[in-house]
Structure formats: structure tokens, C-alpha cells
Design a protein around this motif. Structure first.
Motif, PDB file in Angstrom:
ATOM      1  N   ARG A  65      76.773   2.085  76.351  1.00 10.66           N
ATOM      2  CA  ARG A  65      77.980   1.335  76.699  1.00 10.66           C
ATOM      3  C   ARG A  65      77.839  -0.104  76.224  1.00 10.66           C
ATOM      4  NH1 ARG A  65      81.004   3.951  80.686  1.00 10.66           N
ATOM      5  NH2 ARG A  65      79.979   5.755  81.647  1.00 10.66           N
ATOM      6  N   VAL A  66      78.912  -0.645  75.665  1.00  7.63           N
ATOM      7  CA  VAL A  66      78.914  -2.050  75.263  1.00  7.63           C
ATOM      8  C   VAL A  66      79.649  -2.859  76.323  1.00  7.63           C
ATOM      9  CG1 VAL A  66      78.849  -1.399  72.832  1.00  7.63           C
ATOM     10  CG2 VAL A  66      81.053  -1.886  73.917  1.00  7.63           C
ATOM     11  N   HIS A  67      79.463  -4.173  76.287  1.00 11.12           N
ATOM     12  CA  HIS A  67      80.121  -5.051  77.243  1.00 11.12           C
ATOM     13  C   HIS A  67      81.621  -5.059  76.955  1.00 11.12           C
ATOM     14  CE1 HIS A  67      81.236  -8.857  79.273  1.00 11.12           C
ATOM     15  NE2 HIS A  67      80.258  -8.526  80.097  1.00 11.12           N
ATOM     16  N   ALA A  68      82.396  -4.519  77.900  1.00 13.32           N
ATOM     17  CA  ALA A  68      83.806  -4.254  77.645  1.00 13.32           C
ATOM     18  C   ALA A  68      84.608  -5.527  77.366  1.00 13.32           C
ATOM     19  CB  ALA A  68      84.412  -3.503  78.827  1.00 13.32           C
ATOM     20  N   ALA A  69      84.422  -6.551  78.168  1.00  8.87           N
ATOM     21  CA  ALA A  69      85.222  -7.771  78.004  1.00  8.87           C
ATOM     22  C   ALA A  69      84.928  -8.438  76.670  1.00  8.87           C
ATOM     23  CB  ALA A  69      84.935  -8.727  79.161  1.00  8.87           C
ATOM     24  N   THR A  70      83.671  -8.429  76.257  1.00 10.16           N
ATOM     25  CA  THR A  70      83.317  -9.042  74.974  1.00 10.16           C
ATOM     26  C   THR A  70      83.904  -8.248  73.817  1.00 10.16           C
ATOM     27  OG1 THR A  70      81.248  -9.877  75.901  1.00 10.16           O
ATOM     28  CG2 THR A  70      81.408  -9.767  73.502  1.00 10.16           C
ATOM     29  N   ALA A  80      71.374  13.595  70.607  1.00 11.21           N
ATOM     30  CA  ALA A  80      72.129  12.708  69.726  1.00 11.21           C
ATOM     31  C   ALA A  80      72.693  11.528  70.521  1.00 11.21           C
ATOM     32  CB  ALA A  80      73.256  13.475  69.047  1.00 11.21           C
ATOM     33  N   SER A  81      72.797  10.393  69.865  1.00 11.72           N
ATOM     34  CA  SER A  81      73.282   9.172  70.503  1.00 11.72           C
ATOM     35  C   SER A  81      74.809   9.143  70.518  1.00 11.72           C
ATOM     36  CB  SER A  81      72.745   7.947  69.744  1.00 11.72           C
ATOM     37  OG  SER A  81      73.332   6.763  70.195  1.00 11.72           O
ATOM     38  N   ILE A  82      75.383   8.678  71.628  1.00 12.99           N
ATOM     39  CA  ILE A  82      76.835   8.548  71.751  1.00 12.99           C
ATOM     40  C   ILE A  82      77.151   7.102  72.126  1.00 12.99           C
ATOM     41  CG2 ILE A  82      78.919   9.370  72.884  1.00 12.99           C
ATOM     42  CD1 ILE A  82      77.400  11.932  73.586  1.00 12.99           C
ATOM     43  N   ILE A 123      80.437   7.823  67.620  1.00 13.10           N
ATOM     44  CA  ILE A 123      81.190   6.715  68.204  1.00 13.10           C
ATOM     45  C   ILE A 123      82.508   7.287  68.709  1.00 13.10           C
ATOM     46  CG2 ILE A 123      82.157   4.429  67.837  1.00 13.10           C
ATOM     47  CD1 ILE A 123      80.422   4.202  65.332  1.00 13.10           C
ATOM     48  N   CYS A 124      82.795   7.081  69.988  1.00 19.24           N
ATOM     49  CA  CYS A 124      84.031   7.624  70.537  1.00 19.24           C
ATOM     50  C   CYS A 124      84.567   6.704  71.619  1.00 19.24           C
ATOM     51  CB  CYS A 124      83.820   9.030  71.092  1.00 19.24           C
ATOM     52  SG  CYS A 124      82.856   9.097  72.624  1.00 19.24           S
ATOM     53  N   ASN A 125      85.820   6.938  71.965  1.00 18.72           N
ATOM     54  CA  ASN A 125      86.417   6.228  73.086  1.00 18.72           C
ATOM     55  C   ASN A 125      85.772   6.691  74.385  1.00 18.72           C
ATOM     56  OD1 ASN A 125      88.566   5.808  75.315  1.00 18.72           O
ATOM     57  ND2 ASN A 125      89.354   4.614  73.601  1.00 18.72           N
ATOM     58  N   GLU A 126      85.647   5.789  75.332  1.00 23.04           N
ATOM     59  CA  GLU A 126      84.978   6.118  76.587  1.00 23.04           C
ATOM     60  C   GLU A 126      85.628   7.294  77.310  1.00 23.04           C
ATOM     61  OE1 GLU A 126      83.488   3.857  80.667  1.00 23.04           O
ATOM     62  OE2 GLU A 126      84.022   2.722  78.878  1.00 23.04           O
ATOM     63  N   GLY A 159      75.417  -4.647  76.789  1.00 21.77           N
ATOM     64  CA  GLY A 159      75.739  -3.307  77.242  1.00 21.77           C
ATOM     65  C   GLY A 159      74.624  -2.672  78.040  1.00 21.77           C
ATOM     66  N   SER A 160      74.714  -1.372  78.210  1.00 25.56           N
ATOM     67  CA  SER A 160      73.732  -0.643  79.014  1.00 25.56           C
ATOM     68  C   SER A 160      73.635   0.795  78.518  1.00 25.56           C
ATOM     69  CB  SER A 160      74.133  -0.643  80.498  1.00 25.56           C
ATOM     70  OG  SER A 160      75.389  -0.003  80.665  1.00 25.56           O
TER      71      SER A 160
END
Length: 469
Positions: free
Chosen positions: A234-239, A77-79, A56-59, A226-227
Motif C-alpha cells: 500500500r502507498v500513502h494515499a494522500a500523497t 507475486a507482489s501486488i 498494479i491494481c486499484n485497491e 506506505g506499508s
């Protein structure tokens, strides 16, 4: 299944000037000559019978994470990308929701990417103690056997024994004063709070729903909206931006009745300051630590990091001296917590030295800003074999490229051609262009920019293989 969840966030302020906002300490080789803190965190799991890690990291750190995974041969590996930081409780919630959707209620091993653990067999032994407790639905945290009356850590007070080697958590204690910390260490019933956890994904989500349902709801909706982008989720940023900001300690661990602590005595440190890094490093006979090119004369208990030039000390003691290409820090070891104040001043002054180093890494390679003036800037650019910069255009600057080694494939308006060693080309202002390395060795070139504005934000991308806009 035991899935490591590695939290690789961070602001890069406590170990400035080596650590920066865009290159924080988890991506640096601080205690190992060959591996970053993140890579050490991953490699110490070898032999522990775990699945591929989920990071898990910042974009804005995504390409650093991907490159360091590639170096370890872990491209699969998943990011998981956080568009904004919302502390540890939401980050772990995202990982748990994803894990439940992809596996049959796995057990999660939650680790920070920037911790030092010297005794790996002891670390693995504590994982074995924690595993049956996590299987039984307990939320396990790891308590570090204290070696000093440290006032910079939170503490865990142990309760009654549970299972084979675990203890119920009697209470979590905030960072104490020196006298209280000394009492804790003398009493033998308090442990440093490591910030590492193990639990079933479903149990964490159940407790989060009970104590902080708004966090769980925001994370579920953000993940569903997300996508997938190459290795990145990526998660939905606004949510996600609406999610409450809270740590796992406050949101869950201090409230649940199923918190259990497993002791860990394995040479642990969170490397939370320059003095902590000095303490964790091998020293010479005078107590000095030297990284890089240095000469230390009549100097004692001093840490010297020389990044790009010779650093010499004479008659000093208890100092931290850190030299990089664009900044030098000199601090007393007892005052290193004040370094964050320097970072705050840099931000307030609108300077760039807190953001990144002179050397900046990109998914295609790196560049080093060698020199600059009012209307020019000189960069040394390295492009990895097979890599390509985005098809782009600049409104305010022209660029001259001189190839030093390798071969460049250049798109310059309607033309595409090769530029070899000792050859050059010119990109006018407003011209659509691209740079690619078609060879099998790194492409090295010198770029001279000239124009009225030379900022990195003067770029219009038309096509980018790395998904940047």
C-alpha cells in the motif's frame, strides 16, 4: 533480471454489461474458457525466463487479483495497490521505484492485463529482440504490425534501424482519421501503439525525473510512506492523490531521445470493444459467435453472450447481444463505442448495474442477490473452506441463515455454535455476529435479510482477517 509489471487497472465500461467497475474485463474469461485476461497475460510469460510478476491494481480490485494469482499457484507475486487512478506514468513509476529498492536495477517488462496475444512464440521472439536494447539503456515500446486501417489506435512511425531488429521511434501519432490510417498502413512504416514497454527501471526513473519530476517525487514519497499488508503493498494515499495524472506516452516516451520500437506480429488485440471481441473470436459458418446457451436462426455476423438463460435470435445481423443476470445489451456492431454512454446514464441515475454483477466476489467466497423488495433481500452465499466473514453488526436489518450444504460455525452475540444442512439460525438487528466455514467443502446457505435499510454500507466491522474496515 526481467520483471514483468502487469497493469491491471480499468473502469469496466467498454464491455458493459459483462464488465463492471468492480469486475472489469481483465478479470473476465473473454477469449478463453478457463483463464481470465489477466491469467492469460501471466501464463503467456511461461518459458520467457522472467521473474515473478509484479501487479498494479486499484485497491478495490485487490482480492480479485489475489484470488486469480492463487488459482495459478502464484501467491508469492507482489501486488501494488493504487488508492486512486493516476494513469500509467505514475503506476509504472511506483513499480520502478519498488524494483530498484528490491533488486539491482532490473529490466521491467510493462504489460497491460487485458490484451490478447495469440502467437506466443512470436511474442517471446520480440522480447528477445527488445532485451539487448533495454540493457543498453533504450526505452523500448512494441509496435503492432497493422492488419487494417484502424482509427481506434495510436500509431508509431519507425525511424532508422537500431540493434538487431529494432527501430528508433521517429514520432508517435494520435488516433488518425480513416484516410490517414489507410495511408499509414499502405506506407508500411507505421505500427499500432501497443502500450507495452521494456526498459531498465533506473532509465525510466531518470527520464521521468527529467521530464516529469513531480510525478517521480510524489510516487517516491507515497511508496516510502506506505506499508505492507500480506501480499499487498500500500502507498500513502494522500500523497499519491497529489500526483499528476499522465500517461507514459505523454510523460516520457514522446519526449525521450532513447525511444526504440520493436515490431510485434503476434495476433494482438486490446479487446477494446464488443466488436473487437467478435473479431478476435472463432466464428461459425455464418460469422456468428456464441457464448453460453443460444439458438441462432437465419442470423449473421452476430455476437451472443448468454450468462444465465437461453438467448434466441431470428433474422438478425451485425448485432452484439449480451445477457447477464441483471442486464441485457443489444447494440449494432458499428455503434459499440456508445456503450460507455449507457454506463454514464446508469451513474447519473444512481443505479448500481455499472458497479457490480448480481454475483459479487469477496475474499471469503461470493454471494448472489437472488431477490429483493422494499424491506427484504434474499442472497445465496458461498463460503470457501476455512474462510470467515468479518465479525460485524448491522443497525437496520436482521438476518435469517438457512444452510443448504456444508456446516457453518456461527457467532451470535455471546454464543458460538454449528449449523448443519437443513438447519437455520436468526441474527437480530444490532447483534454482533460472524459466519465461518470450518469444513473442507464449500458452505452454501440462503440469507434472508429484513429491515428498514438493506444497503451494503450498513455494516460495522469489529474484526476482519482480510484487512477491511
Amino acid at each position: 533480471m526481467l520483471i514483468p509489471v502487469i497493469m491491471a487497472g480499468g473502469s469496466g465500461s467498454r464491455l458493459w454489461p459483462l464488465s463492471r467497475q468492480l469486475n472489469p474485463k481483465q478479470f473476465l474469461r473473454l477469449t478463453d474458457a478457463h483463464l481470465s485476461m489477466l491469467q492469460q497475460t501471466i501464463t503467456r510469460l511461461a518459458g520467457a525466463n522472467v521473474a515473478l510478476p509484479q501487479l498494479i491494481c486499484n485497491e478495490q480490485h485487490r482480492f480479485l487479483v489475489a484470488e486469480q494469482l492463487r488459482q495459478l499457484g502464484m501467491e508469492q507475486a507482489s501486488i501494488l495497490l493504487e488508492p486512486v487512478g493516476r494513469n500509467t506514468a505514475p503506476a509504472i513509476a511506483l513499480a520502478a521505484c519498488k524494483a530498484v529498492a528490491e533488486a539491482e536495477d532490473p529490466i521491467l517488462l510493462v504489460l497491460a492485463a487485458d490484451h490478447l496475444i495469440e502467437d506466443i512464440p512470436a511474442f517471446h521472439a520480440s522480447l528477445e529482440v527488445a532485451l539487448p536494447l533495454a540493457r543498453d539503456g533504450k526505452l523500448v515500446t512494441f509496435g503492432i504490425t497493422p492488419t487494417s486501417a484502424h482509427t481506434g489506435y495510436g500509431y508509431i512511425e519507425q525511424g532508422a534501424g537500431v540493434g538487431e531488429g529494432g527501430y528508433r521511434v521517429k514520432r508517435f501519432v494520435e488516433k488518425p482519421d480513416a484516410a490517414t490510417a489507410a495511408q499509414y498502413v499502405a506506407g508500411g512504416e507505421h505500427y499500432w501503439n501497443s502500450g507495452m514497454f521494456m526498459f531498465r527501471a533506473s532509465r525510466y526513473l531518470e527520464e521521468l525525473e527529467h521530464f516529469q519530476p513531480a510525478i517521480l517525487e510524489a510516487c517516491r514519497v507515497a511508496l516510502e510512506g506506505g506499508s505492507q499488508d500480506l501480499p499487498f503493498t500500500r502507498v500513502h494515499a494522500a500523497t499519491f492523490a497529489t500526483c499528476p495524472d499522465d500517461s507514459i506516452d505523454y510523460a516520457v516516451m514522446e519526449k525521450t531521445s532513447d525511444a526504440v520500437m520493436v515490431p510485434l506480429q503476434a495476433g494482438w488485440s486490446d479487446i477494446g470493444s464488443w466488436s473487437a471481441l467478435w473479431e478476435a473470436s472463432a466464428k461459425d459458418a455464418c460469422g456468428n459467435v456464441l457464448r453460453g446457451d443460444g439458438l441462432l436462426l437465419d442470423s449473421h455476423n452476430t455476437y451472443v453472450h448468454a450468462d444465465s438463460r437461453l438467448v434466441a435470435t431470428v433474422g438478425v445481423q451485425d448485432l452484439i447481444i449480451v445477457e447477464t443476470k441483471d442486464a441485457v445489451l443489444v447494440a449494432h456492431k458499428d455503434q459499440v463505442q456508445q456503450v460507455k454512454g449507457i454506463v454514464d446514464q446508469l451513474k447519473q441515475a444512481g443505479r448500481h448495474e455499472h458497479l457490480n454483477h448480481r454475483e459479487v466476489y469477496r475474499p471469503w467466497g461470493m454471494y448472489d442477490s437472488v431477490d429483493n423488495g422494499q424491506r427484504y433481500q434474499v442472497k445465496r452465499i458461498t463460503v470457501k473452506p476455512g474462510a470467515k466473514l468479518s465479525v460485524q453488526m448491522h443497525h437496520h436489518r436482521a438476518e435469517h441463515w438457512i444452510v443448504v450444504s456444508g456446516t457453518a460455525r456461527v457467532t451470535n452475540g455471546e454464543q458460538t455454535y454449528l449449523v448443519s444442512e437443513n438447519q437455520s439460525t436468526y441474527i437480530p438487528i444490532g447483534q454482533v455476529h460472524a459466519l465461518e466455514n470450518p469444513g473442507v467443502i464449500p458452505l452454501e446457505l440462503i440469507e434472508v435479510q429484513s429491515g428498514s435499510y438493506l444497503g451494503e454500507d450498513d455494516i460495522v466491522r469489529f474484526e476482519d482477517k482480510y484487512g477491511r474496515t
